[in-house]
Design a protein around this motif. Structure first.
Motif, short mmCIF file in Angstrom:
data_model
loop_
_atom_site.label_atom_id
_atom_site.label_comp_id
_atom_site.label_asym_id
_atom_site.label_seq_id
_atom_site.Cartn_x
_atom_site.Cartn_y
_atom_site.Cartn_z
N UNK A 131 0.70 -1.18 -0.07
CA UNK A 131 -0.01 0.03 -0.01
C UNK A 131 0.80 1.28 -0.07
N UNK A 132 0.52 2.14 -0.95
CA UNK A 132 1.37 3.56 -0.91
C UNK A 132 0.54 4.58 -0.40
N UNK A 133 0.92 4.90 0.58
CA UNK A 133 0.18 6.25 1.18
C UNK A 133 1.21 7.38 1.28
N UNK A 134 1.05 8.44 0.59
CA UNK A 134 1.84 9.60 0.33
C UNK A 134 3.35 9.03 -0.11
N UNK A 135 4.18 9.36 0.85
CA UNK A 135 5.92 8.82 0.35
C UNK A 135 6.22 7.50 1.17
N UNK A 136 5.03 6.70 1.68
CA UNK A 136 5.23 5.63 2.41
C UNK A 136 4.71 4.40 1.51
N UNK A 137 5.71 3.22 1.71
CA UNK A 137 5.13 2.20 1.25
C UNK A 137 5.27 1.18 2.22
N UNK A 138 4.08 0.29 2.40
CA UNK A 138 3.92 -0.61 3.33
C UNK A 138 3.92 -1.87 2.78
N UNK A 139 4.53 -2.89 3.40
CA UNK A 139 4.83 -4.18 2.82
C UNK A 139 3.40 -5.02 2.95
N UNK A 140 3.39 -5.91 2.05
CA UNK A 140 1.88 -6.55 2.35
C UNK A 140 2.15 -7.66 3.18
N UNK A 141 3.15 -8.10 3.53
CA UNK A 141 2.98 -9.44 4.40
C UNK A 141 2.99 -9.07 5.86
#
Lengths: 362, 104
Positions: free
Chosen positions: B56-66
């Motif tokens: 998930x991309x939120x602003x300038x952050x990528x969150x790992x799906x696992x």
């Protein structure tokens, strides 16, 4: 392949075997979901969790207030029992969701609720964050998953005592004392990175100080009332989270890498779903841990044709699970083989070479 | 030796999203920010080598799906547990509607 005498310790024979056979950090099955739909469901919101947190903590304050006002009359009992469920059970799911960082959009809100819930459920927030990370990497892989509840053969006495939080609270207090004295166990070292271990110790010392203050207050006032509010609700209110939690994986397959085989989705009443924050959609949660609890019903509707039929109620779940657990007392290798609907993609045989008993289901 | 490699069309990535790009035996993640900027990082999470493309991309952050670990995809900085090691980042340019990343 028979797996008699399983070794569930994280430093034992089966841990080594799981690594050697490729079960560790394996590639798991995922239902195909269009990226657009997934993005929509993954979106973080503050609204649902703020609403639920206000209801949760507000109810606790009201119930505790009435309970204290009526204390020591037995009329206080129902209020404490309800308070206990919100303290000793609803915190299990709050700990869980906020640990994933998905409950709120705002990071600090996740962190604050995570710390509060961790304290109440008696799980060191640092240790258990890493423990749960491992649970998602190696779900119900013997020797790797630190959160397997139903080890085979099942220890029914331990399970039953935990309906009143007895074993969990004892273990939690033991770990807190050990950590407060600066000791990190060998098992904890297998999943908590070195850089995080000082935080484990710091939290344990803070908690130790809080419990010491509550106990001192109880002694000085000559009343257990302070402990009825802090600490003991983890015992007398634990039953709901144990009741729902056992259904997550109980009686299902071990050492497979398809969550449809080792996890269970159960339809539940709205009150239990509030307490449990929709973790009854457990296959969906494990397959896509990015989806916030409030979007799990939507995810379920989208992918249910690729999943085994959910159990229709808590009772229905127990009717499936409990006989299997009892049978595992005598036959460790027994498990409930989940049936897929005709619309589902079949279990991939190549995913389960290490659990040949699953091949018949493929 | 570093070289610019065409990764995708600028319009192939939705705003506030990412795609996967494989090249030379390595895998990358190419991002489009909410402000229509492009960035590139290694494609695999530094925690357990899960591909970030489902994240998930939120602003300038990528969150790992696992495991929900977070990185700032502009700098690769690890922001939240369970990630502790930063991501490698790569220069990006957009020319004639195509996105290029400098790798090698």
């Amino acid at each position: 392949m028979s797996q008699h005498n399983r070794d569930y310790s994280l430093t034992g024979r089966d841990a080594q075997r799981a690594v050697e056979t490729g079960l560790a950090s394996a590639e798991w099955y995922h239902t195909d979901v269009p990226r657009k739909a997934m993005k929509e469901m993954m979106k973080r919101k503050d609204g649902p969790a703020i609403r639920d947190t206000v209801i949760w903590l507000g109810s606790m304050i009201v119930l505790a207030g009435i309970g204290v006002a009526l204390w020591p009359s037995w009329w206080s009992a129902p209020f404490f029992l309800a308070y206990g469920v919100l303290y000793g059970s609803a915190t299990d799911s709050r700990w869980h969701e906020c640990g994933h960082g998905t409950a709120f959009k705002t990071r600090w809100m996740n962190d604050v609720v995570y710390q509060i819930a961790s304290f109440m459920i008696m799980r060191n927030p640092v240790t258990w964050r890493w423990s749960h990370t491992r649970h998602h990497t190696d779900t119900i892989i013997v020797g790797l998953d630190p959160e397997i509840v139903f080890m085979r053969p099942p220890e029914l006495a331990r399970i039953l005592l935990n309906f009143f939080g007895v074993i969990d609270a004892f273990n939690a207090m033991s770990a807190m004392l050990r950590n407060a004295f600066g000791i990190i166990s060998a098992e904890e070292r297998t999943f908590v990175p070195d850089t995080e271990q000082p935080k484990v110790i710091f939290i344990a010392r803070v908690w130790f100080a809080i419990y010491a203050a509550v106990i001192a207050l109880a002694i000085s006032t000559g009343s257990i009332l302070p402990l009825m509010l802090v600490g003991l609700p983890r015992l007398y209110g634990a039953w709901h989270h144990v009741m729902t939690g056992l259904l997550q994986h109980g009686g299902l397959a071990e050492n497979v890498i398809d969550h449809r085989l080792n996890s269970r989705t159960v339809y539940m009443n709205p009150l239990s779903r509030f307490i449990y924050w929709n973790m009854n959609y457990h296959v969906e949660h494990h397959m896509f841990p990015m989806i916030p609890y409030h979007a799990l019903p939507e995810l379920h509707a989208l992918i249910k044709d690729d999943l085994p039929a959910p159990n229709t109620s808590i009772l229905d779940g127990y009717r499936e699970m409990w006989p299997a657990v009892l049978r595992q007392l005598r036959y460790e290798d027994y498990f409930v083989r989940r049936e897929l609907p005709p619309t589902a993609k079949p279990y991939k045989a190549e995913y389960h070479q290490l659990a040949p008993s699953m091949l018949a289901a493929a | 030796m570093s070289q610019w490699v065409e990764a995708c069309g600028a319009g192939d990535i939705e705003e506030e999203d990412l795609i996967r790009f494989d090249h030379g035996g390595k895998t990358y993640a190419v991002y489009r920010s909410p402000n229509d900027e492009y960035f590139a990082t290694d494609g695999l999470c530094t925690h357990e080598k899960v591909h970030l493309e489902g994240g998930l991309v939120m602003d300038y952050v990528i969150e790992c799906p696992k495991h929900n670990g977070r990185f700032d995809y502009r700098t690769g900085e690890a922001l939240a547990a369970p990630v502790c090691v930063n991501l490698n980042t790569y220069p990006v340019k957009v020319e004639a509607g195509r996105v290029f990343i400098k790798i090698g």
